[in-house]
Every structure is written in structure tokens, then in C-alpha cells.
Motif scaffolding. Structure first.
Motif, PDB file in Angstrom:
ATOM      1  N   CYS A   1     -60.513  29.548 -41.922  1.00  0.00           N
ATOM      2  CA  CYS A   1     -61.109  27.763 -43.339  1.00  0.00           C
ATOM      3  C   CYS A   1     -62.353  27.808 -42.864  1.00  0.00           C
ATOM      4  N   GLY A   2     -62.623  27.523 -41.485  1.00  0.00           N
ATOM      5  CA  GLY A   2     -63.855  27.338 -40.566  1.00  0.00           C
ATOM      6  C   GLY A   2     -65.143  28.342 -40.599  1.00  0.00           C
ATOM      7  N   PHE A   3     -64.148  29.681 -40.603  1.00  0.00           N
ATOM      8  CA  PHE A   3     -65.234  30.267 -39.924  1.00  0.00           C
ATOM      9  C   PHE A   3     -66.250  30.986 -41.353  1.00  0.00           C
ATOM     10  N   ALA A   4     -65.190  31.180 -42.422  1.00  0.00           N
ATOM     11  CA  ALA A   4     -65.525  31.657 -43.750  1.00  0.00           C
ATOM     12  C   ALA A   4     -66.532  30.339 -44.601  1.00  0.00           C
ATOM     13  N   ILE A   5     -66.325  29.188 -44.538  1.00  0.00           N
ATOM     14  CA  ILE A   5     -66.936  27.928 -45.238  1.00  0.00           C
ATOM     15  C   ILE A   5     -68.511  28.084 -44.389  1.00  0.00           C
ATOM     16  N   ALA A   6     -67.917  27.848 -42.535  1.00  0.00           N
ATOM     17  CA  ALA A   6     -69.721  28.003 -41.895  1.00  0.00           C
ATOM     18  C   ALA A   6     -70.489  29.671 -42.894  1.00  0.00           C
ATOM     19  N   VAL A   7     -69.815  30.506 -42.537  1.00  0.00           N
ATOM     20  CA  VAL A   7     -70.819  32.160 -43.339  1.00  0.00           C
ATOM     21  C   VAL A   7     -71.294  31.184 -44.149  1.00  0.00           C
ATOM     22  N   ASN A   8     -70.433  30.510 -44.781  1.00  0.00           N
ATOM     23  CA  ASN A   8     -70.767  31.154 -47.323  1.00  0.00           C
ATOM     24  C   ASN A   8     -72.010  30.265 -46.296  1.00  0.00           C
ATOM     25  N   THR A   9     -71.555  28.384 -45.591  1.00  0.00           N
ATOM     26  CA  THR A   9     -72.292  27.896 -46.060  1.00  0.00           C
ATOM     27  C   THR A   9     -73.428  27.516 -45.471  1.00  0.00           C
ATOM     28  N   GLY A  10     -73.423  28.093 -44.647  1.00  0.00           N
ATOM     29  CA  GLY A  10     -74.125  28.499 -43.302  1.00  0.00           C
ATOM     30  C   GLY A  10     -74.937  26.704 -42.519  1.00  0.00           C
ATOM     31  N   SER A  11     -73.406  25.862 -42.942  1.00  0.00           N
ATOM     32  CA  SER A  11     -73.168  25.055 -41.838  1.00  0.00           C
ATOM     33  C   SER A  11     -72.444  25.230 -40.989  1.00  0.00           C
ATOM     34  N   PRO A  12     -71.892  24.738 -39.794  1.00  0.00           N
ATOM     35  CA  PRO A  12     -70.389  24.468 -38.571  1.00  0.00           C
ATOM     36  C   PRO A  12     -70.098  23.530 -39.449  1.00  0.00           C
ATOM     37  N   THR A  13     -71.033  22.351 -39.444  1.00  0.00           N
ATOM     38  CA  THR A  13     -70.229  20.592 -39.702  1.00  0.00           C
ATOM     39  C   THR A  13     -69.561  21.150 -40.788  1.00  0.00           C
ATOM     40  N   LEU A  14     -70.541  21.319 -41.936  1.00  0.00           N
ATOM     41  CA  LEU A  14     -69.035  22.124 -43.155  1.00  0.00           C
ATOM     42  C   LEU A  14     -67.796  22.638 -43.036  1.00  0.00           C
ATOM     43  N   GLY A  15     -67.896  23.655 -41.988  1.00  0.00           N
ATOM     44  CA  GLY A  15     -66.557  24.276 -41.538  1.00  0.00           C
ATOM     45  C   GLY A  15     -65.725  24.203 -40.969  1.00  0.00           C
ATOM     46  N   PHE A  16     -66.482  23.258 -39.600  1.00  0.00           N
ATOM     47  CA  PHE A  16     -65.072  21.687 -39.156  1.00  0.00           C
ATOM     48  C   PHE A  16     -64.067  21.071 -40.467  1.00  0.00           C
ATOM     49  N   ILE A  17     -65.249  20.573 -41.479  1.00  0.00           N
ATOM     50  CA  ILE A  17     -64.340  20.198 -41.986  1.00  0.00           C
ATOM     51  C   ILE A  17     -62.990  21.081 -43.060  1.00  0.00           C
ATOM     52  N   ALA A  18     -63.939  22.520 -43.428  1.00  0.00           N
ATOM     53  CA  ALA A  18     -62.855  23.084 -44.001  1.00  0.00           C
ATOM     54  C   ALA A  18     -61.676  23.401 -43.329  1.00  0.00           C
ATOM     55  N   ALA A  19     -62.139  24.212 -41.860  1.00  0.00           N
ATOM     56  CA  ALA A  19     -60.742  24.147 -40.810  1.00  0.00           C
ATOM     57  C   ALA A  19     -60.126  22.803 -40.732  1.00  0.00           C
ATOM     58  N   ALA A  20     -60.065  21.138 -40.587  1.00  0.00           N
ATOM     59  CA  ALA A  20     -59.435  20.457 -40.858  1.00  0.00           C
ATOM     60  C   ALA A  20     -58.636  20.364 -42.027  1.00  0.00           C
ATOM     61  N   LEU A  21     -59.146  20.521 -42.982  1.00  0.00           N
ATOM     62  CA  LEU A  21     -58.605  20.161 -44.775  1.00  0.00           C
ATOM     63  C   LEU A  21     -57.665  21.368 -44.193  1.00  0.00           C
ATOM     64  N   GLY A  22     -58.171  22.671 -44.052  1.00  0.00           N
ATOM     65  CA  GLY A  22     -56.935  23.650 -44.219  1.00  0.00           C
ATOM     66  C   GLY A  22     -55.744  23.902 -43.096  1.00  0.00           C
ATOM     67  N   GLY A  23     -56.539  23.291 -42.163  1.00  0.00           N
ATOM     68  CA  GLY A  23     -54.880  23.222 -41.025  1.00  0.00           C
ATOM     69  C   GLY A  23     -54.109  22.425 -42.154  1.00  0.00           C
ATOM     70  N   ALA A  24     -54.639  20.986 -42.368  1.00  0.00           N
ATOM     71  CA  ALA A  24     -53.676  20.198 -42.526  1.00  0.00           C
ATOM     72  C   ALA A  24     -53.125  20.940 -43.866  1.00  0.00           C
ATOM     73  N   ALA A  25     -54.100  21.115 -44.885  1.00  0.00           N
ATOM     74  CA  ALA A  25     -52.837  22.137 -46.190  1.00  0.00           C
ATOM     75  C   ALA A  25     -51.339  22.763 -45.777  1.00  0.00           C
ATOM     76  N   LEU A  26     -52.155  23.473 -44.789  1.00  0.00           N
ATOM     77  CA  LEU A  26     -50.726  24.043 -44.408  1.00  0.00           C
ATOM     78  C   LEU A  26     -49.538  23.716 -44.029  1.00  0.00           C
ATOM     79  N   SER A  27     -50.163  22.435 -42.673  1.00  0.00           N
ATOM     80  CA  SER A  27     -49.399  21.252 -42.393  1.00  0.00           C
ATOM     81  C   SER A  27     -48.514  20.803 -43.520  1.00  0.00           C
ATOM     82  N   LEU A  28     -49.265  20.777 -44.429  1.00  0.00           N
ATOM     83  CA  LEU A  28     -47.684  19.810 -45.934  1.00  0.00           C
ATOM     84  C   LEU A  28     -47.244  20.463 -46.246  1.00  0.00           C
TER      85      LEU A  28
END
Lengths: 360, 307
Positions: free
Chosen positions: B53-80
Motif C-alpha cells: 500500500c505504501g509503495f503503490a501510493i508513494a510511487v503514484n503520488t511521488g510522496s513517501p509521506t503519503l505512502g506511509f499514511i496509506a501503509a498505516a491505513l492499509g495495515g489497519a484495514a486488514l487488521s479490522l
């Protein structure tokens, strides 16, 4: 307000119904997934479940059912014993690899001698290898109280490295022009786990799996040890008062599952895979966990679940080549099955009641 | 050829901090989950999902910060999903965690199909004028990417919340005795679901750290057991935040040293060096299990309020 009410007795009906409902839910959710990937969901599901059995090339795929189902059933039977008693062997994949290495190692040591005794010796070596690998977490748990889940899993990674080392080193084919991988057992009749009846896929691993199912059934239903396993899982305190030795149970359950996984590995490497190579293992050890749960930890259930899972493997491969469905989608599909199974299982032990919120 | 002289201690220490961060992040999350009485064995699955999740968002937006946010959300979504299984459907924790890992590995492989062989946008390193230029101390402590410090700050925060706040007290009460906590009027399920989501977010961050900074690229199954090591680390740390950090740096050290020895051409085969982190994890687990068991008393037990 939806409320769960504990049933006094687990529902017999739902025990049998849960796996069926889970499979149907997985088909629906999987279909949704496939259509998200731009495939026709009905066609994809039909390809996975129908094509291998009744399609045009079914004569080719049906034998695959036994070839892929046998290791799954063999491993899952072993795992189910432990799972029933609350002993979690997650490292069957590692035991599978080590069994393949020891089994193949013994066979290759005899090369090029021929003799009826070679294959049985390989079987013993394979089972022994898996048993030894499973004894590591077993002894660490009984001796030091170390968590067997983590240890058995760590040993999978160790086994994978060992496999790489062996395929490139000790067991490498000396006549292989430097390519990694061992001699091929298909060219070594005494060590080859050949098809017993042509065109059926029936090999010694299938025979072993069927024997394991029968033994497990007798053990769980007719033997005091099987009773102790069930008791330890359902009422650990009662088991202790009844004099069940947890140490013996851990050694037995982990040892048996390890030996069966090792045996499965040996059958795989000397038959369908043919040789020791870096990636001959395709995750049967992990998929067997799903099979064990899907079969409700019951020997006959596991037999059916193993065949169903083998079907998704084969159907998945067909869907890959015919529809361009990615391999990962099938892996996810299998994971989904376990999810639905666990979620729906609540209905076995609980009743769903609709009620108004009570005023306290 | 063996050339131990080529291993620079400064570089070793600096890369140790980097190697330890994903384990630290994931283990801190799991620590909170387990203190709430939930055993989530799906860390590996949540990490790898976070990684893609982090990798895909970071590559598509060019922003590692957004990538990390997406990664946290992705991990949380799976844990749900895990939270629904264990807290609503009252499924077995061990089986549900395994399901999560198997599912996560498949999901990440599916999501990551188009991302093999791509380089993610680089994450800026910290550059504090005087401090970063100090000899030895500078590169070891003051010249990392921000996530290294997020990991350290999170350790402190987790320690503080668990031991010094009312929320932490409630969380621990739920983990030690859920029936008593329920009788006192605490919302056991709600507390646990929140803890699980936090654990998922942390694991996601840890995974993204591997795919965005540590490696940095995407390959299937790239977390390679780090999630499981993080689980072992929580046991090693006796469920205490400070010791999680200590353990993470220890494992980070082993990994880095092992890689350096491989590069230096030590006489041991590569495969044996590669298995060392796993064997050391087992050894550490054995040593720790000799100590008195400090696991939360309700760990892994299913809670169902009968009334």
C-alpha cells in the motif's frame, strides 16, 4: 439489536453446514474480486470448480486432483491432531522440506544401485527428517516452555535456506553441468515414486494419505490417546486432573505431524516434483492449515477439504492460462475461504438473537 | 577472501538503526494488542499489505509521506478483518491470525503486480546543521530518515500511555482480566478493537519502511518473516516497551552484521549466515521462556459477555 447467545451444545447442523456456506461465500466474494480484475466472475468460478472435473481436458486434470490433494491431506491430518489439543505446529512447510531432503538424500546415496528396499528406506528417512525437525519446537516447548508457534515457524525459514544450500551443494546432480538441483528421480526407478495405476495420479503418497485418514479416525474415536487429545483441547484443566501428560501429548502431536509432513515432502520430491530444487515446495505446508480447519479437524472432513483445495489449485492454474487470472488472486481466494469459515463458525456455538436493548 | 577490515563500525551502527526500525514499529503495535489480551498472529500479513500500500501510493503520488499514511491505513484495514473475526464472530485468535497472514500475502502479491522493478521516491534524510556532521555520532544518530525517529518517539509514547495514563490502565485491565474489566463497565470489545487497529497501523508502517526505505523496491513476500520476528520480540521483551526497543536493535544488529559478513566474504556459506537471524530468534525465545511468564493473563482468550 443483534445478540449472540451461547448454545448449550454445539449445533450438529452448523458443524456440517459451516464449510459449505463458507465455500459459497468465498465463491461470491471471489467472483466479486475477479470481476474487479476485469474478468467474467461466472466464467472464472466455473473454470476453477468445473473445468478440472468435467471440462474438455478433465482426463488430464482429474489425476492432478490426487497428486495435489495427497500432500495436503497427509500434512493436514497430522496438524489436526495438534490443533485439537491446542498445540500449534505452523511449521509444516519446514518439516516438508526437511523430509524431502532426508528422503531424497537416502535415495541419492544408493544411486545407481537398484533394489526393492530403496524406496521404503527413503520413506523412513523422509518421515524421520520431518519428525526431527518437529522435535525441535516440541522439546523446546516441553523442556523450556518456549512458544511452539514461533519456533516452528522460524524453522521454516531455516529449512528454506538449508534447501537452497543442499540444492546447490551436497545434493546437486554431479552430471548436471553445474545447474542447481539434484538428479531426477524419474530416471532412477528404485527411488521413483511412480504412478501406481497409469492415468489415475495414484502414487504412494495417495496411499499413505488414505492410510493416515483411517488411522487418525480410529485414533480419535476408538483410542484413549485420541480421547486425551480431544480432552486436552476442550477442557485442559479436566485433562490435567485425569492424568493426561501434557509433555507426552506435545511430543506425540508435533512428532506425528512432523513425520507426516516429512513423508509428504519425500513423496513430492521423488514423484511429482522429481528432484530437489530450490523451489520445489509450493506452500503445501501452509495451505494444509486451511485444509485442516476447512475439514473441521475431522479426518474425513480433511480428506474432502484436501480434494477441494487441490481443485482450487488446479482450477486456478487453468484460470491463469485461459483467463489470465493472476496466481496471487488464487492465493487470496484460498485465504478468503479460511476467513469465511472462521467467521461463520460462530453459528456452531452461538445462536443469533434479535432483541431490543434491555434497560439495565 | 575474508576481509573483516572492510566493515566499518560507524556504518554498521548507522545501518543497525535502519534495520531495526521495521521490527520496532511492528513489535510496538503488537505489544499494545497483546497487552489488551489479543494475540494477533497476522503481523506478517499486515506488514506486507502495508509494504505494498505504501509503495503503490508513494510511487503514484511521488510522496513517501503519503505512502506511509496509506501503509498505516492499509495495515489497519486488514487488521479490522481480524477484529471482526475475533471480537464479533468470536473466532479463535491463532487461526484468525494465520488466516490474516495467508490472506495478506495473497492480497499484497495481487496489488503489487504492476510495481515490480520500480524505484520508489526517495525519503529525505535528516540534516541538522552541526549535529549531523559530528564524527561517528552524527551518522549513527542524527542523519536518518524521519521514520527512525518516529519509531523512537512511538516507543516512548507507548510506554507513557501504557504505564502513566488512565487509558493505559484500562487497556491493561482488559488484557489481564476481561471479565473483571467488563464488570467495572469498561467496553472490552471496543478497547480491543482499537488496540487491534493500532497494531495494524504500526505493522503497516513497519512494512512500508521495508519497501520504501530499507530495500527500497517491491518484491513478493519481501517482509520474509520480519512480522514473525516482531511477534517473538514481544515475548522477548516480556511485554514491555523499553525492552521491545532493546530487542529490535539487537535483532537489527544481528541482521546487519550477518549481511556485512556476507559482503566481507566470511568462510561460512551465505545460506548459513542468512538463517542466523531466525536461529538467534529461537535461542532468545528459549532463554526468555526460562523466566517467569509475564504474559497478560487474558492473552488469546475469547471474550463473550454472557448478559
Amino acid at each position: 439489536m443483534v445478540r449472540l447467545e451461547k448454545r448449550p451444545q454445539p449445533s450438529k447442523l452448523w458443524t456440517y453446514l459451516t464449510p459449505l456456506v463458507a465455500v459459497i461465500c468465498t465463491m461470491v466474494a471471489g467472483g466479486a474480486l475477479f470481476s474487479l480484475l476485469g474478468k467474467n466472475p461466472v466464467e472464472a468460478i466455473a473454470t476453477i470448480f468445473w473445468e478440472p472435473l468435467f471440462g474438455e481436458f478433465a482426463f488430464y486434470y482429474r489425476p492432478q486432483l490426487l497428486i495435489k490433494g495427497a500432500p495436503l491431506v497427509l500434512i493436514a491430518i497430522g496438524l489436526s491432531l495438534g490443533f485439537r489439543a491446542g498445540i500449534w505446529n505452523i511449521g509444516a512447510e519446514g518439516q516438508f522440506i526437511i523430509g524431502a531432503l532426508t528422503g531424497a538424500g537416502v535415495g541419492l546415496a544408493f544411486y545407481p544401485a537398484e533394489g526393492w528396499y530403496i524406496f521404503p528406506l527413503m520413506m523412513i528417512a523422509g518421515a524421520f527428517g520431518g519428525w526431527v525437525w518437529a522435535m525441535i519446537p516440541a522439546i523446546l516447548r516441553t523442556r523450556f516452555g518456549t512458544n511452539e508457534i514461533l519456533v516452528s515457524l522460524m524453522l521454516v525459514y531455516v529449512a528454506e535456506q538449508l534447501l537452497a544450500k543442499m540444492a546447490l551443494g551436497l545434493l546437486r546432480n554431479p552430471d548436471g553441468h553445474g545447474f542447481p538441483g539434484s538428479r531426477n528421480f524419474q530416471q532412477y526407478p528404485s527411488g521413483h515414486n511412480a504412478e501406481l495405476i497409469t492415468g489415475t495420479g495414484m502414487h504412494w503418497g495417495v496411499v499413505a494419505a488414505l492410510i493416515a485418514v483411517i488411522f487418525a479416525y480410529v485414533l480419535l474415536n476408538r483410542h484413549i490417546l485420541g480421547y486425551h487429545i480431544r480432552l486436552a483441547g476442550q477442557a485442559p484443566r479436566a485433562a490435567r486432573f485425569a492424568g493426561v501428560s501434557p509433555t507426552r501429548l506435545v511430543l506425540f502431536c508435533l512428532g506425528t505431524s512432523g513425520a507426516l509432513a516429512g513423508l509428504a515432502g519425500m513423496f513430492e520430491v521423488s514423484g511429482p516434483a522429481g528432484q530437489v530444487s530450490i523451489d520445489f515446495n509450493v506452500g503445501y505446508g501452509f495451505t494444509a492449515i486451511i485444509v485442516a480447519f476447512l475439514g473441521r479437524l475431522h479426518p474425513v472432513g480433511i480428506l474432502l477439504a484436501g480434494l477441494l483445495m487441490a481443485l482450487t489449485y488446479i482450477g486456478g492454474e487453468i484460470a491463469q492460462s485461459n483467463l489470465g487470472l493472476p496466481a496471487a488472486a488464487i492465493q487470496m481466494f484460498q485465504g478468503m475461504l479460511l476467513f469465511f469459515l472462521l467467521a461463520i463458525d460462530v453459528l456452531t456455538n452461538f445462536r443469533v438473537r434479535l432483541s431490543r436493548r434491555e434497560v439495565v | 577472501m575474508m576481509d573483516l577490515g572492510s566493515i566499518s563500525p560507524t556504518l554498521l551502527l548507522a545501518s543497525l538503526m535502519v534495520a531495526a526500525t521495521p521490527i520496532l514499529l511492528a513489535a510496538l503495535g503488537e505489544l499494545v494488542v497483546e497487552r489488551a489480551g489479543v494475540l494477533n498472529l497476522g503481523v506478517e500479513g499486515m506488514m506486507i499489505t502495508g509494504a505494498i500500500c505504501g509503495f503503490a501510493i508513494a510511487v503514484n503520488t511521488g510522496s513517501p509521506t503519503l505512502g506511509f499514511i496509506a501503509a498505516a491505513l492499509g495495515g489497519a484495514a486488514l487488521s479490522l478483518l481480524f477484529a471482526i473475526l475475533t471480537q464479533v464472530a468470536l473466532a479463535n485468535h491463532v487461526a484468525s491470525g494465520l488466516a490474516l497472514t495467508l490472506f495478506g500475502l495473497g492480497l499484497s502479491a495481487l496489488l503489487g503486480q504492476g510495481y515490480v522493478g520500480i524505484k520508489p521516491p526517495a525519503t529525505d534524510k535528516l540534516d541538522i546543521p552541526v549535529l549531523s556532521d559530528l564524527p561517528v555520532v552524527g551518522p549513527v544518530l542524527f542523519a536518518h530518515d524521519p521514520m527512525v525517529y518516529v519509531g523512537l518517539a512511538l516507543t516512548l509514547a507507548v510506554w507513557f500511555v501504557l504505564n502513566r495514563t488512565r487509558a493505559g490502565l484500562i487497556l491493561r485491565a482488559v488484557g489481564e482480566n476481561h471479565d473483571a474489566a467488563h464488570a467495572l463497565g469498561y467496553k472490552v470489545v471496543r478497547v480491543r478493537v482499537m488496540a487491534i487497529l493500532f497494531g495494524g497501523a504500526c505493522a503497516g508502517l513497519g512494512g512500508a519502511y521495508i519497501s520504501l526505505i530499507r530495500v527500497p523496491q517491491w518484491t513478493e513476500g519481501m517482509t520474509a518473516g520480519v512480522g514473525w520476528i516482531a511477534l517473538a520480540l514481544v515475548v522477548f521483551a516480556s511485554w514491555r516497551a523499553g525492552r521491545v526497543m532493546l530487542g529490535a536493535y539487537l535483532f537489527g544488529g544481528v541482521t546487519v552484521l550477518q549481511l556485512n559478513l556476507q559482503a566481507a566474504g566470511v568462510a561460512l556459506p551465505v545460506e548459513y549466515l542468512s538463517m542466523s537471524p531466525y536461529i538467534i530468534t529461537i535461542l532468545v525465545l528459549v532463554i526468555m521462556s526460562a523466566e517467569r511468564n509475564r504474559a497478560p493473563a487474558s492473552l488469546g482468550r475469547t471474550f463473550h459477555a454472557s448478559n
